[in-house]
Motif scaffolding. Structure first.
Motif, short mmCIF file in Angstrom:
data_model
loop_
_atom_site.label_atom_id
_atom_site.label_comp_id
_atom_site.label_asym_id
_atom_site.label_seq_id
_atom_site.Cartn_x
_atom_site.Cartn_y
_atom_site.Cartn_z
N SER A 191 -11.90 13.35 0.12
CA SER A 191 -12.11 13.89 -1.22
C SER A 191 -12.13 15.40 -1.29
O SER A 191 -12.47 16.09 -0.34
N ILE A 192 -11.80 15.84 -2.48
CA ILE A 192 -12.12 17.18 -2.95
C ILE A 192 -13.11 16.94 -4.07
O ILE A 192 -12.80 16.24 -5.05
N SER A 193 -14.31 17.43 -3.93
CA SER A 193 -15.38 17.12 -4.87
C SER A 193 -15.45 18.17 -5.99
O SER A 193 -15.34 19.36 -5.74
N PHE A 194 -15.61 17.66 -7.22
CA PHE A 194 -15.80 18.53 -8.38
C PHE A 194 -17.09 18.12 -9.06
O PHE A 194 -17.28 16.96 -9.39
N LEU A 197 -3.20 7.40 0.76
CA LEU A 197 -2.87 7.05 -0.61
C LEU A 197 -3.81 7.78 -1.57
O LEU A 197 -5.00 7.91 -1.29
N PRO A 198 -3.28 8.23 -2.71
CA PRO A 198 -4.12 8.97 -3.66
C PRO A 198 -5.17 8.08 -4.32
O PRO A 198 -4.88 6.96 -4.75
N THR A 199 -6.39 8.58 -4.38
CA THR A 199 -7.52 7.84 -4.94
C THR A 199 -8.38 8.81 -5.74
O THR A 199 -8.72 9.87 -5.25
N ILE A 200 -8.70 8.43 -6.97
CA ILE A 200 -9.59 9.22 -7.81
C ILE A 200 -10.85 8.39 -8.04
O ILE A 200 -10.76 7.24 -8.45
N ILE A 201 -12.00 8.99 -7.74
CA ILE A 201 -13.27 8.30 -7.93
C ILE A 201 -14.14 9.17 -8.83
O ILE A 201 -14.36 10.35 -8.52
N THR A 202 -14.62 8.58 -9.93
CA THR A 202 -15.58 9.28 -10.77
C THR A 202 -16.93 8.59 -10.64
O THR A 202 -16.99 7.37 -10.47
#
Length: 87
Positions: free
Chosen positions: A82-85, A53-58
């Motif tokens: 993750s793909i880290s930015f 499931l898509p998850t965005i973590i800031t």
């Protein structure tokens, strides 16, 4: 489009809500977590990882700092999903 759920008090959040659609966790690690919070976060992230499931973590924290705060299990799960930015 569905309305986003804002979690004012993470202890009252129903875990089943975290297994639907996109989950955005903003400012992850801004507060010192309790042991219960750490367990809940791992359960949610692990299930989302398993279900792809898509998850965005800031976060203002580096992955190593997240590991120090939440434990290596959570840091490892975040790293794997993750793909880290870096900004």
């Amino acid at each position: 489009m569905s309305n986003p759920t804002t979690i004012k008090n993470p202890g009252t959040f129903e875990a089943s809500n975290s297994f639907k659609g996109l989950l955005v966790i903003d400012d992850f690690g801004a507060k010192q977590p309790s042991n219960i919070t750490i367990d809940q976060v791992y359960m949610i992230l692990n299930k989302r990882y398993e279900c792809m499931l898509p998850t965005i973590i800031t976060s203002n924290l580096a992955l190593e700092e997240i590991g120090n705060l939440f434990g290596e299990r959570i840091a490892s799960r975040i790293e794997r999903m993750s793909i880290s930015f870096k900004l």
